[in-house]
Design a protein around this motif. Sequence first.
Motif, PDB file in Angstrom:
ATOM      1  N   GLU A 219       0.932  -1.306   0.010  1.00 32.71           N
ATOM      2  CA  GLU A 219      -0.026  -0.149   0.059  1.00 32.71           C
ATOM      3  C   GLU A 219       0.901   1.204   0.142  1.00 32.71           C
ATOM      4  O   GLU A 219       1.885   1.334   0.786  1.00 32.71           O
ATOM      5  CB  GLU A 219      -0.923  -0.116   1.084  1.00 32.71           C
ATOM      6  CG  GLU A 219      -1.795   1.235   1.248  1.00 32.71           C
ATOM      7  CD  GLU A 219      -2.920   0.970   2.149  1.00 32.71           C
ATOM      8  OE1 GLU A 219      -3.497   2.110   2.496  1.00 32.71           O
ATOM      9  OE2 GLU A 219      -3.093   0.127   2.685  1.00 32.71           O
ATOM     10  N   ASP A 220       0.481   2.162  -0.832  1.00 29.11           N
ATOM     11  CA  ASP A 220       1.194   3.329  -1.011  1.00 29.11           C
ATOM     12  C   ASP A 220       0.959   4.286   0.100  1.00 29.11           C
ATOM     13  O   ASP A 220      -0.230   4.827   0.208  1.00 29.11           O
ATOM     14  CB  ASP A 220       1.165   4.140  -2.453  1.00 29.11           C
ATOM     15  CG  ASP A 220       1.803   5.318  -2.699  1.00 29.11           C
ATOM     16  OD1 ASP A 220       2.565   5.603  -1.565  1.00 29.11           O
ATOM     17  OD2 ASP A 220       2.078   5.673  -3.769  1.00 29.11           O
ATOM     18  N   ALA A 222       1.479   7.279   0.514  1.00 30.92           N
ATOM     19  CA  ALA A 222       1.273   8.612   0.140  1.00 30.92           C
ATOM     20  C   ALA A 222      -0.267   8.784  -0.526  1.00 30.92           C
ATOM     21  O   ALA A 222      -0.732   9.752  -0.777  1.00 30.92           O
ATOM     22  CB  ALA A 222       2.020   9.275  -0.772  1.00 30.92           C
ATOM     23  N   ALA A 223      -0.812   7.714  -0.849  1.00 28.90           N
ATOM     24  CA  ALA A 223      -1.944   7.607  -1.660  1.00 28.90           C
ATOM     25  C   ALA A 223      -2.967   6.247  -1.028  1.00 28.90           C
ATOM     26  O   ALA A 223      -2.735   5.161  -1.491  1.00 28.90           O
ATOM     27  CB  ALA A 223      -1.876   7.535  -3.064  1.00 28.90           C
ATOM     28  N   LYS A 224      -3.673   6.530  -0.078  1.00 24.62           N
ATOM     29  CA  LYS A 224      -4.699   5.493   0.574  1.00 24.62           C
ATOM     30  C   LYS A 224      -5.261   4.779  -0.464  1.00 24.62           C
ATOM     31  O   LYS A 224      -5.900   5.339  -1.490  1.00 24.62           O
ATOM     32  CB  LYS A 224      -5.325   6.120   1.777  1.00 24.62           C
ATOM     33  CG  LYS A 224      -5.931   4.824   2.367  1.00 24.62           C
ATOM     34  CD  LYS A 224      -6.561   5.697   3.747  1.00 24.62           C
ATOM     35  CE  LYS A 224      -7.379   4.430   4.556  1.00 24.62           C
ATOM     36  NZ  LYS A 224      -8.030   4.962   5.943  1.00 24.62           N
ATOM     37  N   LYS A 226      -4.327   2.741  -2.755  1.00 21.88           N
ATOM     38  CA  LYS A 226      -3.285   2.755  -4.099  1.00 21.88           C
ATOM     39  C   LYS A 226      -2.210   1.919  -3.708  1.00 21.88           C
ATOM     40  O   LYS A 226      -1.659   1.883  -2.403  1.00 21.88           O
ATOM     41  CB  LYS A 226      -2.703   3.853  -4.855  1.00 21.88           C
ATOM     42  CG  LYS A 226      -4.189   4.692  -5.317  1.00 21.88           C
ATOM     43  CD  LYS A 226      -3.616   5.856  -6.268  1.00 21.88           C
ATOM     44  CE  LYS A 226      -4.620   6.553  -6.942  1.00 21.88           C
ATOM     45  NZ  LYS A 226      -4.430   7.491  -7.755  1.00 21.88           N
ATOM     46  N   HIS A 227      -1.932   1.009  -4.552  1.00 23.38           N
ATOM     47  CA  HIS A 227      -0.535   0.073  -4.188  1.00 23.38           C
ATOM     48  C   HIS A 227       0.517   0.450  -5.290  1.00 23.38           C
ATOM     49  O   HIS A 227       0.512   0.939  -6.300  1.00 23.38           O
ATOM     50  CB  HIS A 227      -0.802  -1.280  -4.396  1.00 23.38           C
ATOM     51  CG  HIS A 227      -1.812  -1.898  -3.279  1.00 23.38           C
ATOM     52  ND1 HIS A 227      -3.283  -1.724  -3.514  1.00 23.38           N
ATOM     53  CD2 HIS A 227      -1.766  -2.468  -2.216  1.00 23.38           C
ATOM     54  CE1 HIS A 227      -3.682  -2.191  -2.558  1.00 23.38           C
ATOM     55  NE2 HIS A 227      -2.981  -2.540  -1.761  1.00 23.38           N
ATOM     56  N   ARG A 228       1.844   0.257  -4.572  1.00 24.73           N
ATOM     57  CA  ARG A 228       3.131   0.599  -5.561  1.00 24.73           C
ATOM     58  C   ARG A 228       3.600  -0.913  -5.733  1.00 24.73           C
ATOM     59  O   ARG A 228       3.680  -1.779  -4.568  1.00 24.73           O
ATOM     60  CB  ARG A 228       4.108   1.491  -4.879  1.00 24.73           C
ATOM     61  CG  ARG A 228       4.206   1.420  -3.559  1.00 24.73           C
ATOM     62  CD  ARG A 228       5.180   2.341  -2.783  1.00 24.73           C
ATOM     63  NE  ARG A 228       5.544   2.133  -1.333  1.00 24.73           N
ATOM     64  CZ  ARG A 228       6.340   1.254  -0.986  1.00 24.73           C
ATOM     65  NH1 ARG A 228       7.073   0.658  -1.571  1.00 24.73           N
ATOM     66  NH2 ARG A 228       6.516   1.169   0.166  1.00 24.73           N
TER      67      ARG A 228
END
Length: 311
Positions: A219-220, A222-224, A226-228
């Motif tokens: 999980e990113d 910086a952006a709940k 969303k995933h990286r």
Amino acid sequence: MGLFLAVMNRSLIRSVSTGATRGSRRVYAPEQASLLRVEGHRIKVIELDGAIFFGTADRLAFEAMRAAEGAQYLILDLRRVTMIDASGALMLQKLTRLLREQNVTLLLAHISATSRLGRAIQGAGVFTQRHHTDWFDDADRALEWAERQLLDSRTRRRATASSRSANSRCSRACRRRARVHETVLDRQLFPARAALYHEGQLGDRLYLLARGAVSIVAEDPAAKGKHRRVVTLAPGVIFGESAMIEGGTRSVTAIAEGEVVTYSLSRSNLDVINARNPDLYRRIVLNVLAHMSGLLRMTTTILRDTSESVD
């Protein structure tokens, strides 16, 4: 005028690396990883910094051609490029053609048809095709594509001979080991985009990827929601072992990039192997430790490549 002359005389090349020293976030089986260490010098990565315009385009083209000597794939990392004017766009098109004549494929990273740099290039009347197979969202994806092309070209010629040789060597003992493995390994088929496991789930088994590719994502912060991508796994790779060994929960999520086939080993079946065949158990544990060591080295490389320099 003095600032303009300084820019004219400054090289845009921030760094040059090869596929032998800088790998992508795709984890390969040992044989493929060894081949990339030997053949990785055929991939060159040039990281640029600054503006590509009429004052810097010619020098960049000259330096890129020189850096591409001995390579099959040249990646231009545009992450730090501030702008590209019409002269720079025309230079990139000319560079693509000149490199192709030398059997070198030019790949552009950190660019898309809708990005600022992509629109600037297409606005100059070049690279106007609808789909750009040589444009990538980041340098890691470009590097991964080049690695896979390099592996395909090197292994395709040996595939048939290796298959015949393997079949001739598979003795009665080989088939007996296969039957033993079938009793402790669970074969699983996952469709594209399916989650093999989710972050936070209890880790009670490890996986061996037999076919397809699996991306490990987190999980990113910086952006709940969303995933990286952390890494992408290729066939022959073991994954999910950390949580199983520790008896804890998963710290990441595993997603099938396409249809994949895995063989999984549960913690209970690992205990059965230890009781029935201690030698096989030791080999499994050693392979898992070697794999974890390789992941640690790759993580160190990723941190080194993404870290900023300090004074």
